[in-house]
Design an enzyme around this catalytic site. Structure first.
Site, PDB file in Angstrom:
ATOM      1  CG  ASN A  15      -2.157  -0.748   1.079  1.00 64.64           C
ATOM      2  OD1 ASN A  15      -2.477  -1.205  -0.013  1.00 64.64           O
ATOM      3  ND2 ASN A  15      -2.899  -0.877   2.153  1.00 64.64           N
ATOM      4  CG  HIS A  16       1.042   5.809  -1.669  1.00 65.27           C
ATOM      5  ND1 HIS A  16       0.501   6.828  -2.392  1.00 65.27           N
ATOM      6  CD2 HIS A  16       2.230   6.265  -1.210  1.00 65.27           C
ATOM      7  CE1 HIS A  16       1.319   7.869  -2.379  1.00 65.27           C
ATOM      8  NE2 HIS A  16       2.375   7.548  -1.673  1.00 65.27           N
TER       9      HIS A  16
END
Ligand code: CTP
Length: 184
Positions: A15-16
């Site tokens: 995930n960012h």
């Protein structure tokens, strides 16, 4: 460090996340006098001072290290944990072969760390705080998440692109509890 699962050293799913929010909260808790363990995924910022830091690379490792840090008075679940992991990670670089079709990755669901800790029958921290990143109906989604995950507070972040929160230094949050909502 944590026992390492086989992980392709080059290619991964994630995930960012900048890590800024979790690190800032760990530092603030430390400043308030708490004895803090920060379990951090891979981030590009330095470890905060005065805090015990455990670095992990997978959701499985993060759950294990959070459990190892109990008992605790408070658990604050800021990590942007990926919802899925690759079912069979390679231990060396997954090479591309000329003319071959792209690999098909089979995914498995990661453990939900916040829900797991919230629902412990033994050693549940008295205060469990979760986060929600939302673009629409921020407060309603926060209430729904509070009930589903079983935590005591949800800090709902408005991450719609206009709010400029992702990677930024300021945010606007709604703190949702059974008693109501406070907007900060
Ligand atoms: N969380 C977790 N373990 C996961 C996924 C999420 O502990 N495998 C925690 C996060 O640390 C955060 C909260 O759960 O406190 C976020 O919940 P999640 O359902 O992932 O919310 P969103 O990322 O906003 O996703 P969605 O709206 O798709 O449910």
């Amino acid at each position: 460090g944590p026992t390492r699962e086989p992980i392709d050293p080059v290619r991964y799913l994630s995930n960012h996340s900048s890590g800024k929010q979790g690190h800032a909260i760990a530092a603030a808790a430390r400043s308030a006098g708490a004895d803090v363990t920060l379990v951090s995924g891979p981030v590009a910022i330095p470890d905060p001072e005065g805090v015990r830091v455990v670095h992990v690379e997978t959701a499985q490792q993060m759950l294990k290290e959070v459990q190892a840090a109990l008992p605790a008075d408070v658990f604050i679940s800021t990590a942007a944990v990926a919802d899925w992991a690759v079912a069979a990670p390679a231990s060396s670089k997954t090479k591309k072969t000329r003319g071959a079709p792209p690999p098909v990755l089979k995914l498995v669901e990661n453990p939900d760390i916040l829900a797991t800790i919230s629902k412990l029958s033994f050693n549940r921290p008295p205060l469990v705080v979760g986060f929600a990143a939302e673009t629409d109906d921020v407060i309603d989604h926060g209430r729904e998440k509070l009930a589903r995950k079983g935590c005591d507070l949800i800090v709902a972040n408005d991450v719609s692109p206009a709010a400029g929160v992702m990677g930024g230094d300021a945010n606007q949050v709604h703190i949702v509890s059974a008693d109501g909502v406070e907007s900060w």
